[in-house]
Design a protein around this motif. Structure first.
Motif, PDB file in Angstrom:
ATOM      1  N   ALA A 126      -3.917  56.126 101.106  1.00  0.00           N
ATOM      2  CA  ALA A 126      -3.701  55.806 102.521  1.00  0.00           C
ATOM      3  C   ALA A 126      -4.591  56.723 103.341  1.00  0.00           C
ATOM      4  N   GLN A 127      -5.853  56.408 103.370  1.00  0.00           N
ATOM      5  CA  GLN A 127      -6.842  57.332 103.882  1.00  0.00           C
ATOM      6  C   GLN A 127      -6.695  57.631 105.366  1.00  0.00           C
ATOM      7  N   SER A 128      -6.040  56.769 106.129  1.00  0.00           N
ATOM      8  CA  SER A 128      -5.984  56.967 107.565  1.00  0.00           C
ATOM      9  C   SER A 128      -4.929  57.977 107.992  1.00  0.00           C
ATOM     10  N   ALA A 129      -3.973  58.275 107.125  1.00  0.00           N
ATOM     11  CA  ALA A 129      -2.867  59.155 107.492  1.00  0.00           C
ATOM     12  C   ALA A 129      -3.232  60.606 107.227  1.00  0.00           C
ATOM     13  N   PRO A 130      -2.676  61.547 108.018  1.00  0.00           N
ATOM     14  CA  PRO A 130      -2.904  62.960 107.714  1.00  0.00           C
ATOM     15  C   PRO A 130      -2.301  63.287 106.362  1.00  0.00           C
ATOM     16  N   SER A 131      -3.011  64.071 105.579  1.00  0.00           N
ATOM     17  CA  SER A 131      -2.563  64.349 104.226  1.00  0.00           C
ATOM     18  C   SER A 131      -2.326  65.836 104.029  1.00  0.00           C
ATOM     19  N   LEU A 132      -1.746  66.153 102.888  1.00  0.00           N
ATOM     20  CA  LEU A 132      -1.496  67.540 102.532  1.00  0.00           C
ATOM     21  C   LEU A 132      -2.800  68.324 102.474  1.00  0.00           C
ATOM     22  N   ARG A 133      -3.882  67.663 102.121  1.00  0.00           N
ATOM     23  CA  ARG A 133      -5.176  68.346 102.031  1.00  0.00           C
ATOM     24  C   ARG A 133      -5.803  68.620 103.402  1.00  0.00           C
ATOM     25  N   SER A 134      -5.581  67.711 104.352  1.00  0.00           N
ATOM     26  CA  SER A 134      -6.375  67.764 105.580  1.00  0.00           C
ATOM     27  C   SER A 134      -5.625  68.168 106.840  1.00  0.00           C
ATOM     28  N   ALA A 135      -4.304  68.115 106.839  1.00  0.00           N
ATOM     29  CA  ALA A 135      -3.547  68.355 108.069  1.00  0.00           C
ATOM     30  C   ALA A 135      -3.721  69.797 108.557  1.00  0.00           C
ATOM     31  N   PRO A 136      -3.843  69.996 109.878  1.00  0.00           N
ATOM     32  CA  PRO A 136      -3.994  71.347 110.440  1.00  0.00           C
ATOM     33  C   PRO A 136      -2.640  72.043 110.540  1.00  0.00           C
ATOM     34  N   VAL A 137      -2.178  72.639 109.446  1.00  0.00           N
ATOM     35  CA  VAL A 137      -0.856  73.266 109.409  1.00  0.00           C
ATOM     36  C   VAL A 137      -0.983  74.750 109.104  1.00  0.00           C
ATOM     37  N   ASP A 138       0.043  75.511 109.512  1.00  0.00           N
ATOM     38  CA  ASP A 138       0.076  76.948 109.235  1.00  0.00           C
ATOM     39  C   ASP A 138       0.767  77.256 107.920  1.00  0.00           C
ATOM     40  N   ALA A 139       1.611  76.340 107.446  1.00  0.00           N
ATOM     41  CA  ALA A 139       2.341  76.512 106.192  1.00  0.00           C
ATOM     42  C   ALA A 139       2.816  75.147 105.720  1.00  0.00           C
ATOM     43  N   VAL A 140       3.208  75.072 104.453  1.00  0.00           N
ATOM     44  CA  VAL A 140       3.690  73.817 103.875  1.00  0.00           C
ATOM     45  C   VAL A 140       4.994  74.063 103.132  1.00  0.00           C
ATOM     46  N   VAL A 141       5.970  73.186 103.366  1.00  0.00           N
ATOM     47  CA  VAL A 141       7.228  73.198 102.616  1.00  0.00           C
ATOM     48  C   VAL A 141       7.264  71.937 101.770  1.00  0.00           C
ATOM     49  N   LEU A 142       7.361  72.108 100.455  1.00  0.00           N
ATOM     50  CA  LEU A 142       7.461  70.979  99.546  1.00  0.00           C
ATOM     51  C   LEU A 142       8.918  70.777  99.180  1.00  0.00           C
ATOM     52  N   VAL A 143       9.443  69.579  99.415  1.00  0.00           N
ATOM     53  CA  VAL A 143      10.804  69.247  99.006  1.00  0.00           C
ATOM     54  C   VAL A 143      10.686  68.599  97.636  1.00  0.00           C
ATOM     55  N   GLY A 144      10.745  69.426  96.588  1.00  0.00           N
ATOM     56  CA  GLY A 144      10.430  68.993  95.242  1.00  0.00           C
ATOM     57  C   GLY A 144       8.946  69.175  94.992  1.00  0.00           C
ATOM     58  N   CYS A 145       8.565  69.182  93.732  1.00  0.00           N
ATOM     59  CA  CYS A 145       7.132  69.349  93.415  1.00  0.00           C
ATOM     60  C   CYS A 145       6.831  68.706  92.074  1.00  0.00           C
ATOM     61  N   SER A 146       6.506  67.421  92.081  1.00  0.00           N
ATOM     62  CA  SER A 146       6.164  66.721  90.849  1.00  0.00           C
ATOM     63  C   SER A 146       4.705  66.964  90.497  1.00  0.00           C
ATOM     64  N   GLY A 147       4.343  66.534  89.292  1.00  0.00           N
ATOM     65  CA  GLY A 147       2.986  66.750  88.816  1.00  0.00           C
ATOM     66  C   GLY A 147       1.927  66.093  89.664  1.00  0.00           C
ATOM     67  N   ARG A 148       2.272  64.992  90.353  1.00  0.00           N
ATOM     68  CA  ARG A 148       1.258  64.277  91.129  1.00  0.00           C
ATOM     69  C   ARG A 148       0.805  65.056  92.353  1.00  0.00           C
ATOM     70  N   LEU A 149       1.528  66.142  92.707  1.00  0.00           N
ATOM     71  CA  LEU A 149       1.132  66.962  93.844  1.00  0.00           C
ATOM     72  C   LEU A 149       0.159  68.068  93.454  1.00  0.00           C
ATOM     73  N   ALA A 150      -0.076  68.250  92.161  1.00  0.00           N
ATOM     74  CA  ALA A 150      -0.795  69.427  91.686  1.00  0.00           C
ATOM     75  C   ALA A 150      -2.174  69.586  92.328  1.00  0.00           C
ATOM     76  N   ASP A 151      -2.975  68.513  92.343  1.00  0.00           N
ATOM     77  CA  ASP A 151      -4.329  68.617  92.882  1.00  0.00           C
ATOM     78  C   ASP A 151      -4.320  68.949  94.373  1.00  0.00           C
ATOM     79  N   SER A 152      -3.468  68.257  95.117  1.00  0.00           N
ATOM     80  CA  SER A 152      -3.389  68.513  96.549  1.00  0.00           C
ATOM     81  C   SER A 152      -2.904  69.922  96.825  1.00  0.00           C
ATOM     82  N   LEU A 153      -1.965  70.380  95.999  1.00  0.00           N
ATOM     83  CA  LEU A 153      -1.419  71.721  96.182  1.00  0.00           C
ATOM     84  C   LEU A 153      -2.490  72.781  95.975  1.00  0.00           C
ATOM     85  N   GLU A 154      -3.349  72.575  94.989  1.00  0.00           N
ATOM     86  CA  GLU A 154      -4.437  73.532  94.758  1.00  0.00           C
ATOM     87  C   GLU A 154      -5.376  73.590  95.957  1.00  0.00           C
ATOM     88  N   ALA A 155      -5.609  72.434  96.583  1.00  0.00           N
ATOM     89  CA  ALA A 155      -6.467  72.410  97.768  1.00  0.00           C
ATOM     90  C   ALA A 155      -5.832  73.198  98.911  1.00  0.00           C
TER      91      ALA A 155
END
Length: 365
Positions: A126-155
């Motif tokens: 869903a390229q048009s939506a703000p993503s975990l990789r690109s959003a201008p945030v000061d911190a991130v809270v993950l509610v759960g953390c499955s394997g599919r988040l791994a790449d984005s989390l590293e970014a």
């Protein structure tokens, strides 16, 4: 006055004060006389000035004033779960010292629109939506953390953004807010065993992002990727190693109702008890039992997990595990606040409380 949006300098000129004095009136960081404040606010009203541009303030602070929140599930399902709503209230309270807002994000795997709120959408970009990789945030809270988040989390970590996980494991160095899911589920299973139950079915939360529904074969070697599902499954198996397992598509009463119909429909192999991994699923199972003319708990006992109030559920009061949802969210917010302020932040663990209701009893004679 310059064309376009009025500035604090325009307000100061009309109010006949210095720009710094006008700025103080809006920031509240220093005191001014009532007369000066009134003059500045009157000037601002006449110009249509509503306050400092938050984008400019963010640039001066070097921060966005935003904490991103990522759910494991589609938001349509997440916000039908009372536990998630209470937890978000606690999180908002926890980050309040920062003056920060919460931004709900998707991860880069994406989830397709879910028209019925069941969480059954397929993964898609869903390229048009703000993503975990690109959003201008000061911190991130993950509610759960499955394997599919791994790449984005590293970014995210590569950007130097603080991360905290609620009920999940994002790897070393990332603080967690944990719940004793395994021990709590074990407690409920022991309660049923003490009553004499042996033929028990476990109704789980989703196994994976696809949220498939149905019986899990005894020889199925898959391990749920969702931490909460996996830990509660392990707790039940600690007491009932051969427990039959049925996977639901989400924590919803309708999901519990559909699952309950399947679980309880076979009169020749009907369980005497169902362990549901959420109160909403448990409520659905009770409704399914009623549809089939079964009595709870005389014909089938049901346990839940969460400790929420289910509207219209009287005269039943679930036997369940009560979790401190608001405290979990508040703790995550406190950890985020400490990390942003450059302070040490340790993981925090919470414990559930067993509450016996009127939905469990001895198995039928």
């Amino acid at each position: 006055m310059a064309a376009g949006r009025p500035t604090i300098a325009d307000v100061a000129r009309v109010a006949q004060v210095s720009p710094s004095t006008a700025s103080v009136v809006f920031s509240g960081k220093a005191s001014v006389t009532d007369a000066t404040r009134a003059r500045v606010l009157e000037a601002a009203a006449s110009l249509g000035y509503t306050g400092p541009d938050p984008r400019a303030a963010s640039l001066r602070r070097g921060s966005s004033g935003i904490v991103g929140v990522v759910f494991e599930e589609h938001l349509g399902a997440a916000f039908r779960d009372p536990i998630k709503a209470v937890m978000m209230d606690g999180l908002a309270e926890g980050v309040s010292p920062l003056g920060a807002g919460l931004l709900l994000l998707r991860d880069d795997a994406g989830i397709s629109p879910d028209v019925d709120g069941s969480g059954a959408g397929a993964a898609h970009p869903a390229q048009s939506a703000p993503s975990l990789r690109s959003a201008p945030v000061d911190a991130v809270v993950l509610v759960g953390c499955s394997g599919r988040l791994a790449d984005s989390l590293e970014a995210v970590r590569g950007r130097g953004i603080p991360v905290v996980v609620i009920e999940g494991d994002a790897g070393p160095g990332i603080p967690r807010v944990e719940l004793d899911n395994r021990e709590a589920q074990r407690h409920a299973a022991r309660h049923l065993r003490s009553l004499g139950h042996e033929n028990v079915v476990l109704l789980t939360l989703p196994f994976d992002a696809r949220r498939w529904r149905g019986w899990v074969a005894p020889d199925d070697s898959r391990v749920p990727v969702v931490d909460v599902t996996r830990e509660r499954l392990a707790g039940a198996r600690d007491v009932f190693p051969a427990v039959r397992v049925y996977a639901a598509g989400g924590s919803l009463i309708d999901e519990g109702l559909a699952a309950g119909r399947s679980i309880l429909s076979d009169a020749h192999n009907r369980p005497t008890a169902v362990i549901a991994q959420s109160d909403l699923l448990a409520a659905g199972v009770v409704r399914a039992a009623e549809e089939l003319g079964l009595s709870v708990p005389a014909d089938v006992s049901v346990t839940g997990f969460d400790g929420i109030t289910v509207d219209g559920f009287a005269p039943y009061e679930l036997t369940t595990l009560v979790q401190p949802a608001a405290e979990k969210g508040r703790a995550a917010g406190t950890i985020v606040t400490r990390m942003i302020e450059g302070l040490d932040a340790a993981s925090i663990s919470f414990t559930c409380t067993f509450r016996q209701g009127n939905t469990t009893g001895p198995p039928p004679g």
